[in-house]
Design a protein around this motif. Sequence first.
Motif, PDB file in Angstrom:
ATOM      1  N   VAL A 119     -43.876  49.009   5.001  1.00  0.00           N
ATOM      2  CA  VAL A 119     -42.971  49.700   4.092  1.00  0.00           C
ATOM      3  C   VAL A 119     -43.766  50.190   2.891  1.00  0.00           C
ATOM      4  CG1 VAL A 119     -42.349  47.565   2.897  1.00  0.00           C
ATOM      5  CG2 VAL A 119     -40.827  49.530   2.754  1.00  0.00           C
ATOM      6  N   ALA A 120     -43.504  51.393   2.473  1.00  0.00           N
ATOM      7  CA  ALA A 120     -44.215  51.982   1.339  1.00  0.00           C
ATOM      8  C   ALA A 120     -43.460  51.733   0.043  1.00  0.00           C
ATOM      9  CB  ALA A 120     -44.389  53.484   1.548  1.00  0.00           C
ATOM     10  N   GLY A 121     -44.214  51.629  -1.035  1.00  0.00           N
ATOM     11  CA  GLY A 121     -43.580  51.594  -2.344  1.00  0.00           C
ATOM     12  C   GLY A 121     -43.226  53.007  -2.766  1.00  0.00           C
ATOM     13  N   HIS A 122     -41.954  53.252  -2.981  1.00  0.00           N
ATOM     14  CA  HIS A 122     -41.572  54.592  -3.401  1.00  0.00           C
ATOM     15  C   HIS A 122     -40.250  54.550  -4.149  1.00  0.00           C
ATOM     16  CE1 HIS A 122     -39.437  54.658   0.657  1.00  0.00           C
ATOM     17  NE2 HIS A 122     -38.470  54.885  -0.204  1.00  0.00           N
ATOM     18  N   VAL A 123     -39.982  55.628  -4.848  1.00  0.00           N
ATOM     19  CA  VAL A 123     -38.705  55.830  -5.541  1.00  0.00           C
ATOM     20  C   VAL A 123     -38.074  57.084  -4.960  1.00  0.00           C
ATOM     21  CG1 VAL A 123     -37.564  56.309  -7.732  1.00  0.00           C
ATOM     22  CG2 VAL A 123     -39.491  54.715  -7.661  1.00  0.00           C
ATOM     23  N   TYR A 124     -36.828  56.951  -4.504  1.00  0.00           N
ATOM     24  CA  TYR A 124     -36.088  58.075  -3.946  1.00  0.00           C
ATOM     25  C   TYR A 124     -34.912  58.381  -4.863  1.00  0.00           C
ATOM     26  CZ  TYR A 124     -32.735  60.615  -1.059  1.00  0.00           C
ATOM     27  OH  TYR A 124     -31.836  61.529  -0.597  1.00  0.00           O
ATOM     28  N   LEU A 125     -34.683  59.650  -5.116  1.00  0.00           N
ATOM     29  CA  LEU A 125     -33.537  60.011  -5.943  1.00  0.00           C
ATOM     30  C   LEU A 125     -32.957  61.348  -5.513  1.00  0.00           C
ATOM     31  CD1 LEU A 125     -34.654  62.321  -8.118  1.00  0.00           C
ATOM     32  CD2 LEU A 125     -35.637  60.326  -9.206  1.00  0.00           C
ATOM     33  N   GLU A 126     -31.721  61.563  -5.915  1.00  0.00           N
ATOM     34  CA  GLU A 126     -31.013  62.816  -5.672  1.00  0.00           C
ATOM     35  C   GLU A 126     -30.440  63.307  -6.995  1.00  0.00           C
ATOM     36  OE1 GLU A 126     -27.987  61.890  -2.852  1.00  0.00           O
ATOM     37  OE2 GLU A 126     -29.377  61.289  -1.275  1.00  0.00           O
ATOM     38  N   PHE A 127     -30.543  64.594  -7.234  1.00  0.00           N
ATOM     39  CA  PHE A 127     -29.872  65.193  -8.387  1.00  0.00           C
ATOM     40  C   PHE A 127     -29.265  66.521  -7.960  1.00  0.00           C
ATOM     41  CE2 PHE A 127     -34.363  66.392  -8.712  1.00  0.00           C
ATOM     42  CZ  PHE A 127     -34.320  67.761  -8.893  1.00  0.00           C
ATOM     43  N   GLN A 128     -28.325  67.014  -8.734  1.00  0.00           N
ATOM     44  CA  GLN A 128     -27.574  68.203  -8.363  1.00  0.00           C
ATOM     45  C   GLN A 128     -27.890  69.370  -9.295  1.00  0.00           C
ATOM     46  OE1 GLN A 128     -23.406  67.148  -8.221  1.00  0.00           O
ATOM     47  NE2 GLN A 128     -23.637  65.999  -6.307  1.00  0.00           N
ATOM     48  N   ILE A 129     -27.860  70.573  -8.725  1.00  0.00           N
ATOM     49  CA  ILE A 129     -28.088  71.794  -9.501  1.00  0.00           C
ATOM     50  C   ILE A 129     -27.037  72.821  -9.091  1.00  0.00           C
ATOM     51  CG2 ILE A 129     -29.719  73.612 -10.098  1.00  0.00           C
ATOM     52  CD1 ILE A 129     -31.988  71.837  -9.252  1.00  0.00           C
ATOM     53  N   ASP A 130     -26.328  73.347 -10.057  1.00  0.00           N
ATOM     54  CA  ASP A 130     -25.367  74.417  -9.800  1.00  0.00           C
ATOM     55  C   ASP A 130     -26.116  75.740  -9.612  1.00  0.00           C
ATOM     56  OD1 ASP A 130     -22.928  72.897 -10.077  1.00  0.00           O
ATOM     57  OD2 ASP A 130     -23.385  72.768 -12.209  1.00  0.00           O
ATOM     58  N   SER A 131     -25.628  76.544  -8.680  1.00  0.00           N
ATOM     59  CA  SER A 131     -26.192  77.891  -8.436  1.00  0.00           C
ATOM     60  C   SER A 131     -27.715  77.837  -8.313  1.00  0.00           C
ATOM     61  CB  SER A 131     -25.783  78.848  -9.580  1.00  0.00           C
ATOM     62  OG  SER A 131     -24.386  78.882  -9.729  1.00  0.00           O
ATOM     63  N   LEU A 132     -28.194  76.982  -7.442  1.00  0.00           N
ATOM     64  CA  LEU A 132     -29.633  76.743  -7.319  1.00  0.00           C
ATOM     65  C   LEU A 132     -30.374  77.995  -6.837  1.00  0.00           C
ATOM     66  CD1 LEU A 132     -32.164  74.944  -7.194  1.00  0.00           C
ATOM     67  CD2 LEU A 132     -31.445  74.252  -4.901  1.00  0.00           C
ATOM     68  N   PRO A 218     -22.339  71.988  -5.982  1.00  0.00           N
ATOM     69  CA  PRO A 218     -23.747  72.136  -6.351  1.00  0.00           C
ATOM     70  C   PRO A 218     -24.692  71.716  -5.230  1.00  0.00           C
ATOM     71  CG  PRO A 218     -22.798  70.192  -7.391  1.00  0.00           C
ATOM     72  CD  PRO A 218     -21.659  70.922  -6.745  1.00  0.00           C
ATOM     73  N   ALA A 219     -25.896  72.251  -5.292  1.00  0.00           N
ATOM     74  CA  ALA A 219     -26.941  71.860  -4.349  1.00  0.00           C
ATOM     75  C   ALA A 219     -27.449  70.470  -4.695  1.00  0.00           C
ATOM     76  CB  ALA A 219     -28.085  72.867  -4.388  1.00  0.00           C
ATOM     77  N   ILE A 220     -27.949  69.771  -3.685  1.00  0.00           N
ATOM     78  CA  ILE A 220     -28.477  68.422  -3.859  1.00  0.00           C
ATOM     79  C   ILE A 220     -29.967  68.460  -3.572  1.00  0.00           C
ATOM     80  CG2 ILE A 220     -28.353  66.022  -3.095  1.00  0.00           C
ATOM     81  CD1 ILE A 220     -25.489  66.676  -2.092  1.00  0.00           C
ATOM     82  N   VAL A 221     -30.761  68.004  -4.526  1.00  0.00           N
ATOM     83  CA  VAL A 221     -32.211  67.962  -4.367  1.00  0.00           C
ATOM     84  C   VAL A 221     -32.614  66.516  -4.096  1.00  0.00           C
ATOM     85  CG1 VAL A 221     -34.442  68.460  -5.421  1.00  0.00           C
ATOM     86  CG2 VAL A 221     -32.464  69.910  -5.933  1.00  0.00           C
ATOM     87  N   HIS A 222     -33.353  66.304  -3.009  1.00  0.00           N
ATOM     88  CA  HIS A 222     -33.832  64.980  -2.615  1.00  0.00           C
ATOM     89  C   HIS A 222     -35.319  64.897  -2.928  1.00  0.00           C
ATOM     90  CE1 HIS A 222     -30.207  64.894   0.081  1.00  0.00           C
ATOM     91  NE2 HIS A 222     -30.514  66.176   0.208  1.00  0.00           N
ATOM     92  N   VAL A 223     -35.722  63.866  -3.664  1.00  0.00           N
ATOM     93  CA  VAL A 223     -37.141  63.686  -3.983  1.00  0.00           C
ATOM     94  C   VAL A 223     -37.537  62.256  -3.633  1.00  0.00           C
ATOM     95  CG1 VAL A 223     -38.934  63.814  -5.738  1.00  0.00           C
ATOM     96  CG2 VAL A 223     -36.952  65.335  -5.881  1.00  0.00           C
ATOM     97  N   ASN A 224     -38.570  62.131  -2.842  1.00  0.00           N
ATOM     98  CA  ASN A 224     -39.135  60.821  -2.520  1.00  0.00           C
ATOM     99  C   ASN A 224     -40.586  60.827  -2.978  1.00  0.00           C
ATOM    100  OD1 ASN A 224     -38.660  58.207  -1.089  1.00  0.00           O
ATOM    101  ND2 ASN A 224     -40.431  58.898   0.092  1.00  0.00           N
ATOM    102  N   MET A 225     -40.962  59.853  -3.826  1.00  0.00           N
ATOM    103  CA  MET A 225     -42.318  59.856  -4.390  1.00  0.00           C
ATOM    104  C   MET A 225     -42.939  58.486  -4.265  1.00  0.00           C
ATOM    105  SD  MET A 225     -43.598  61.375  -8.036  1.00  0.00           S
ATOM    106  CE  MET A 225     -42.898  62.952  -7.551  1.00  0.00           C
ATOM    107  N   ASP A 226     -44.148  58.458  -3.739  1.00  0.00           N
ATOM    108  CA  ASP A 226     -44.884  57.213  -3.576  1.00  0.00           C
ATOM    109  C   ASP A 226     -45.270  56.670  -4.949  1.00  0.00           C
ATOM    110  OD1 ASP A 226     -47.209  55.363  -2.930  1.00  0.00           O
ATOM    111  OD2 ASP A 226     -46.630  56.002  -0.917  1.00  0.00           O
ATOM    112  N   THR A 227     -45.077  55.360  -5.157  1.00  0.00           N
ATOM    113  CA  THR A 227     -45.379  54.759  -6.461  1.00  0.00           C
ATOM    114  C   THR A 227     -46.875  54.632  -6.701  1.00  0.00           C
ATOM    115  OG1 THR A 227     -44.966  52.626  -5.377  1.00  0.00           O
ATOM    116  CG2 THR A 227     -43.231  53.511  -6.772  1.00  0.00           C
ATOM    117  N   SER A 228     -47.704  54.951  -5.714  1.00  0.00           N
ATOM    118  CA  SER A 228     -49.149  54.879  -5.927  1.00  0.00           C
ATOM    119  C   SER A 228     -49.675  56.095  -6.677  1.00  0.00           C
ATOM    120  CB  SER A 228     -49.883  54.753  -4.589  1.00  0.00           C
ATOM    121  OG  SER A 228     -49.659  55.892  -3.781  1.00  0.00           O
ATOM    122  N   ILE A 229     -48.819  57.101  -6.938  1.00  0.00           N
ATOM    123  CA  ILE A 229     -49.286  58.272  -7.700  1.00  0.00           C
ATOM    124  C   ILE A 229     -48.543  58.470  -9.013  1.00  0.00           C
ATOM    125  CG2 ILE A 229     -50.082  59.496  -5.647  1.00  0.00           C
ATOM    126  CD1 ILE A 229     -47.555  61.254  -5.875  1.00  0.00           C
ATOM    127  N   ALA A 230     -47.418  57.759  -9.218  1.00  0.00           N
ATOM    128  CA  ALA A 230     -46.652  57.976 -10.454  1.00  0.00           C
ATOM    129  C   ALA A 230     -45.785  56.763 -10.737  1.00  0.00           C
ATOM    130  CB  ALA A 230     -45.784  59.232 -10.347  1.00  0.00           C
TER     131      ALA A 230
END
Length: 962
Positions: A119-132, A218-230
């Motif tokens: 399993v990798a160390g990471h942070v996953y999040l979603e945020f919304q943007i209107d009229s993307l 609104p559109a949903i943006v999914h971001v998954n980022m490995d904790t080894s870089i940030a």
Amino acid sequence: MLDQIRQEAGNLLGIPVASIDAAMNLDVYGFDSMAAVDLRTRLEARLGCKIPIAYLVDMPSVQQLSDRLTSGAQAEAGGLPTSLAEPGQEAAKTRMKLQEFALTPVQAGYVFGQIADGVAGHVYLEFQIDSLDIPRLTHAWNLLVERHPMLRAEIKPSGRQRVRQRVPVYEFTVHRPGDKLKLDLHLEEVRARFAACLYGLGHWPLFSIEVTIPSSGPAIVHVNMDTSIADWTSADIIYQEWYRLYQLPELELPPLEATFQGYCSQLDALRASPEGVRQSEYWRRKLANCPAGPDLGKLTARTGPPQFRRRTATIGADRWSLLKQRAAALGVFPTSLVLACFAQTLASQKKDLPFAIVQTHADRRLLGAPGRSVVGPFTRTSVVIAEHIAGRSIEDIASRMNIQMIEDLESRDICAAGVLGDIARETGHRPKLTVVFTPRLGIGRSAGPLSPSWLDRLTFTAAQTPGITLECRVSEVAGELLICWDVAEDSLPINRTVALLADFELRLRLAAAEQPSTISVIAGPVPFTALQRVYLAEAFRIDQGPWAEGAVYQEFDVENFDLRRFRQALRTLTDCEPTLTAGIAEQGWLPRNGKETVALLVNDLTLAGNSAMQLADIRTRMLGQQAAAKAHIRAQVSLQGKGWARIHLAVDMIAADGFSTMLLYVKLFAAYQNANVGAPVDQSLPRPIADHSPSGAVYWQQRLQDIPPGPTLPRPKPHAVRPFDMKVPVARLTAADLDIWKTLRERAARHSLSIDSVLVAALNGVLTEWNETDDRFKIILALTSRHVVAPDAAAAIGDFTALSWVGGPSPECSLAQHAAELNELIATDLEHRRSFPMEAMSKLGQGAGTGDRSHQCVVYTGAIAEPAHAWPEAVKFGFGAALTPGVDLDCFVHNLGGRLTVHWDYRPEAISDAAIASMFDAYVKLLDQLSGDDRAWSDVRPSVRRRWMAEAGKFGQAGGRL
């Protein structure tokens, strides 16, 4: 003195000295415990004197600190090692060549954990943007990749890292799932996929971005980022800059004057310096006999990579403010007090043995001011040793934690995890540390005005760390204390996780109490009732999803609404009823210490563009909230104009049975009408009376030995299962204000029957007509029986349910005969109510009615008793729904003001809509006949199956065209 303090504070924070108001507390500018220790070190070097840390624990203003230093506490001169001269200047001037460089100890731990745990160390999040604008968002992101070297980093198989000079343009994957049902399924798929995501060694990028475009909204943006870089401080930088570059495509950000690679070089130089040697020796002494992490009880053996889940709790602004005041009064940092409560929670599980907690810090001070805009994994760790927790007051524990934390922070440039690794290589012993504490108090997005960021639009977030069972993250958000637990719940049982989180929240609330004597003592738990234990077991099954926890939702329309009066009435209700704010632990209910305030949200529907959609969102959120660690009642007000308001209430079933829920409504609006309605003298939690005699256990084992399954009712066609506007998997049918209560009760008495036995017999009669087999079936009765369960709680809110299991009528049995059978059976069951029927069912290998999905689980909930207060005319019942774990149909009957109301809450994926509508109409019609026609009592109701055989398929195939 004042100017010197202001100058050092400004240099430390990287903000103009002139912008620091001498009268403002330092935490307003982002100071936390680490910053306070750094400021003390700088001032001691500048002033040539010792400064007590107590001068800084309450985050004083510059003026207050100046007064303290000049008024009397004479600091002793000399002794401290000097800080690194002008840290970061060399890194700011020298551009590092792009070459491989060593991993930090924390990065190395991530890589090792990924290989070992899968399993990798990471942070996953979603945020919304209107009229993307997807091309613009993509362009802004690629500008960030070009700007920040660590977004171009890769981890090499050699165990080192390298920043690529050039990388291809990163393009987002775009999804268009369609309708709401497909959207929900799509979101679940994306989250599950990223939870299992592994970025291999030598792979780039160490992040993933996808975009979902719903059919509406609104559109949903999914971001998954490995904790080894940030780390999380870098996340603030990334999402702020990404937002700015998207909003202003022509914006040119100032060039960076430092890099993470430069930071690593500084770190290597520090390790070889006398200061680095001193810090390393400090950690070697402390960790020479480091204990393992806390004993969390027997963990579940994993068969694959750990599955993480986030659970949250919130300490409101008022209570959090009291907690910080309490910390200042004790002379400790707020972080130390929160950590002490966390240690108490962990220590409460087993014997009083010492254990270790890993604490993380994000500290980039080696780079100085130029490093404030650098992205990278600046996380470093310390190790907190918790020992002799049992029997000590929270004041004592917090003081010890505070001393330990200050000593650790003075040596935080050397990572404790790296020293532990060195010791392990030398001795072959490495303690297993699986619990992490990550504080973020007084810094980040809670401290002062910040630039807009995509983080302001978060809708979902999750995180996981390899090798960790539990990570507790605490942060201050909008003046409140937000608690996030990321738990490997396939290792730590869910019910234990929820109990631990509830215990932690309760200890924080107790720690905010004004009287120190009340902090270290928690009243003994009140045992759960049998049904409450079933709710807990069902609620925390992994496969239940967000709707597992039972709740009752109800709306009321109120004329000439007075918000201030209603807020006071809600406060009066929670003050009167301790169950509504009690905590949950494995042993039972934990009474709160002091009064709790239930948050009341207010929105104005007259300003909403789509009030129907807004109402649907409210219903979805209030029924779907997991509230096991919070108040068990949730309230919201929607203003509708012209003096009308709609009240939304959700009550957890674990805290209130059917009659208690009705009683709660009556009490709330009685207090709303009459402000003089106060709390009763006895505000203790009602305690159920138990009978552990062998005779009771034998009765239930014999009674339930051959109990049949539930009925087999018509199911919907696969294409008929459709998403509801609420997104909640339950629908309600209602027949309100039936003027049959008096006559129905009189006729039941004439037959020497209880009213419940008549209502249940009528329900069984209708179910028999629609049962698809000739087999007998059972339904579950949830009856109000306070005098049997807890005689001293006649008017309290809680669970006083008396459970019973009854079968359907025998062939050719009239309704009166069946009601007589039920009457006798129910009476006998009630005599043994103090025993434990649920335990008998468990021993017989049966559940409460769930599990075998070839049959439906049907419940009758009786709330017939008449509440003491009259129902106010200005308050009208509106939409409602009840979501009971594992139940397909709940027939809820209540009497209010001499008029009968019947609700059927059912799951459309389990029972055909057309069939349930016909069944409900037949039930209401039958009750009406029983109230006025003696012939209905002697009728024998044939089954639908027999009618099919007699009428050659008149009704079509089972569950199909009804």
